[in-house]
Design a protein around this motif. Structure first.
Motif, PDB file in Angstrom:
ATOM      1  N   TYR A  78      55.156-103.455  79.068  1.00  0.00           N
ATOM      2  CA  TYR A  78      54.866-104.758  78.455  1.00  0.00           C
ATOM      3  C   TYR A  78      54.270-105.721  79.485  1.00  0.00           C
ATOM      4  CZ  TYR A  78      57.496-103.438  74.265  1.00  0.00           C
ATOM      5  OH  TYR A  78      57.930-102.824  73.110  1.00  0.00           O
ATOM      6  N   LEU A  79      54.848-105.741  80.695  1.00  0.00           N
ATOM      7  CA  LEU A  79      54.372-106.667  81.718  1.00  0.00           C
ATOM      8  C   LEU A  79      52.929-106.366  82.111  1.00  0.00           C
ATOM      9  CD1 LEU A  79      54.904-108.934  83.757  1.00  0.00           C
ATOM     10  CD2 LEU A  79      55.814-107.206  85.329  1.00  0.00           C
ATOM     11  N   TRP A  80      52.630-105.082  82.375  1.00  0.00           N
ATOM     12  CA  TRP A  80      51.267-104.733  82.750  1.00  0.00           C
ATOM     13  C   TRP A  80      50.293-104.941  81.604  1.00  0.00           C
ATOM     14  CZ3 TRP A  80      49.465-104.507  87.373  1.00  0.00           C
ATOM     15  CH2 TRP A  80      50.298-104.159  88.440  1.00  0.00           C
ATOM     16  N   ALA A  81      50.756-104.764  80.390  1.00  0.00           N
ATOM     17  CA  ALA A  81      49.890-105.032  79.241  1.00  0.00           C
ATOM     18  C   ALA A  81      49.549-106.512  79.148  1.00  0.00           C
ATOM     19  CB  ALA A  81      50.549-104.553  77.954  1.00  0.00           C
ATOM     20  N   VAL A  87      43.962-110.845  82.268  1.00  0.00           N
ATOM     21  CA  VAL A  87      42.782-110.670  83.116  1.00  0.00           C
ATOM     22  C   VAL A  87      41.528-110.486  82.261  1.00  0.00           C
ATOM     23  CG1 VAL A  87      41.690-109.154  84.795  1.00  0.00           C
ATOM     24  CG2 VAL A  87      44.084-109.780  85.063  1.00  0.00           C
ATOM     25  N   ILE A  88      41.644-109.684  81.211  1.00  0.00           N
ATOM     26  CA  ILE A  88      40.495-109.462  80.332  1.00  0.00           C
ATOM     27  C   ILE A  88      40.087-110.755  79.634  1.00  0.00           C
ATOM     28  CG2 ILE A  88      39.734-108.262  78.254  1.00  0.00           C
ATOM     29  CD1 ILE A  88      41.430-105.893  79.134  1.00  0.00           C
TER      30      ILE A  88
END
Length: 561
Positions: A78-81, A87-88
């Protein structure tokens, strides 16, 4: 019979009781059995001391550990998503902001447009300590290569001749791009100009082929550079001459590509020729620069009949009785006169500049067009941003890509005497003042410079925030004018003080012991007062020069019209 059985049991009962031994409860009295028939397993016995082993990994603990690992993995995903989506989203908003600030043709490919935006953004970036022209040049060169590749974004390009044209020392000539659209041609021109600017900045740079690092040419260790300049502390080791080659293409490659391409307008070619001539002046190639200025002037007069050329073919002076000169002719003649003045041909440069100044002052004043004033009474705009029209326009700006800007003026018609042209007049006064001052007419030169400063400052205060080009021209003229004025006044004031010191005798006695200390009282002269005026004008004009427009944030630019 039953009675007989009953009595027999009664007789046998005491004897059975006496023979049965008294039982002992060893399992309760002792923790361990004396018998070795049953194995003593540690996990089956009751722990009575700390030295005994315990069972930590139970079934419940296994389930808990598996659940904790699952939660950690899930929250990590979840955090990296979230980070990836952020960022995107930031990158998308940044690219949208760059597209609105540096528009790119919509028919280009995604990669070409992306790299072109980054290349154009490079000189204006504030997050760089110094402008990285290596990165800008690589992006600009890659964009040019993609546009000239028929398999990527160059479909429809045609060679000027069978097999192309090769120019010695420069490379392949331009192409025939008349089949391409106007946005494509303008974007291609901007990419070539940006590549030429990067080539000028990297002209004295070399690249180490073994480490792929760029260094100044004066730091190379080799026979051709016996006294290499020291490398700054903390930098990489100086390169060897046998490992180095030119870091970037020569500026001539890009300028000649523009001048030999069929499909560019006369103004585009003229601007490229003037930029190339200025570069040749910087490299002290005077003859080649003069030929390039003549080429630029011929391009500016390309669509003018030979009988209607407004300047003299020999002296390049504008004739009073001729037709009003076009913007291209005025720009080309101004650059040519500056070239001649830099090469100490003042007798030719000064009449050209004076004729250009007269022509600019005689230009017609701008008049309001009938189409600009609506025939109906306009409604008062609403103060609330949440009107239906504002909301719909905002949604439209979000959903639809920004339109490519319309083509600029061709420069083939005479200009009008608007704010930008008045700033150009101030720049002409500045040029004339420099030339006259250098020609021993110091007071007249200072007067021309003072007039240029007055005109530039006056126009700068009249401009609106939307007049970005005119404001930039006036700021450059005002800054240069104040600098020249200060130098001229300081030199004249110093000479005035020296002359006064020679003509005024000192009073006093030997060693300053009696009757005074040998010092003299001086009064401020004319040029000393002029020097004080320049300092005060510089301080007052610094507010206008340092005035910066509030930068548009990526999100705020989406809501700007």
């Amino acid at each position: 019979m039953q009675r007989h059985i009953f009595f027999r049991r009664l007789l046998l009962l005491p004897s059975l009781k006496s023979k049965t031994p008294t039982p002992t409860r060893l399992l309760i009295r002792h923790a361990q059995l004396a018998s070795q028939a049953r194995p003593q397993l540690p996990f089956l016995s009751t722990p009575l001391a700390r030295s005994h082993q315990f069972r930590y990994l139970t079934t419940e603990r296994k389930r808990w550990l598996v659940y904790e690992v699952y939660l950690g993995f899930k929250y990590t995903v979840y955090l990296w998503a979230i980070v990836g989506c952020s960022v995107i989203a930031y990158w998308s908003v940044q690219q949208e902001w760059l597209e609105r600030k540096y528009p790119t043709p919509h028919e280009w490919g995604f990669i070409t447009r992306l790299r072109f935006r980054i290349a154009k953004w490079g000189p204006d970036r504030t997050d760089w300590v110094e402008t990285d022209w290596v990165v800008i040049g690589e992006y600009a060169k890659n964009v040019v290569e993609r546009l000239e590749d028929r398999d990527i974004d160059g479909a429809g390009l045609e060679d000027l001749a069978e097999g192309g044209i090769w120019i010695d020392g420069i490379g392949e000539a331009g192409y025939d791009i008349t089949a391409k659209s106007d946005p494509w041609r303008r974007g291609y021109y901007e990419a070539l100009i940006l590549g030429a600017k990067a080539a000028e900045q990297l002209d004295d740079q070399v690249v180490d082929k073994t480490r792929h690092l760029v260094f100044p040419a004066n730091t190379v260790i080799g026979p051709s550079n016996p006294n290499p300049k020291p490398i700054p502390f903390g930098s990489e080791k100086a390169p060897l001459e046998e490992n180095c080659e030119r870091a970037y293409d020569e500026p001539e490659t890009f300028y000649m590509r523009i001048l030999t391409t069929r499909g560019f307008s006369s103004k585009q070619k003229m601007d490229a020729a003037l930029a190339y001539a200025s570069w040749l002046d910087f490299k002290n190639v005077t003859e080649a620069a003069a030929r390039m200025y003549d080429w630029a002037l011929s391009l500016a007069s390309e669509n003018v009949p030979a009988t209607d050329v407004p300047y003299d073919q020999g002296s390049y002076v504008l004739q009073d009785t001729a037709r009003a000169p076009s913007t291209n002719i005025l720009d080309a003649l101004t650059a040519l006169a500056a070239h001649k003045a830099r090469n100490e041909d003042i007798s030719t440069a000064l009449p050209i500049l004076l004729s250009i100044l007269r022509a600019r002052r005689s230009l017609p004043e701008p008049s309001a067009k009938a189409s600009d004033t609506p025939s109906y009474k306009a409604e008062k705009p609403s103060d609330s941003p949440w009107t239906v029209d504002n909301v719909l326009n905002t949604v439209k700006r979000f959903a639809a890509p920004p339109a490519y800007p319309p083509p600029p003026s061709s420069g083939e018609s005479p200009p009008v005497r608007d704010a930008k042209e008045r700033c150009e007049e101030a720049a002409l006064n500045l040029y004339i003042g420099e030339i006259i001052y250098a020609g021993r007419g110091r007071e007249d030169g200072l007067a021309w410079t003072r007039e240029a400063v007055d005109l530039a400052e006056e126009q700068l205060h009249k401009l609106t925030p939307s007049d970005t080009d005119a404001k930039q021209t006036c700021k450059e003229c005002l800054s240069s004018g104040l600098e020249n004025w200060a130098k001229m006044a300081a030199r004249l004031a110093r000479e005035e003080r020296e002359k006064e010191a020679q003509n005024t005798p000192t009073t006093g006695t030997w060693f300053g012991l009696w009757g005074g200390d040998g010092r003299r009282e001086t009064t401020a002269g004319r040029w000393a007062a002029e020097e004080a005026v320049v300092k005060e004008r510089t301080r007052r004009a610094q507010e206008a020069l340092d005035e910066l427009q509030a930068p548009n944030t990526p999100l705020g630019s989406l809501f700007s019209v």
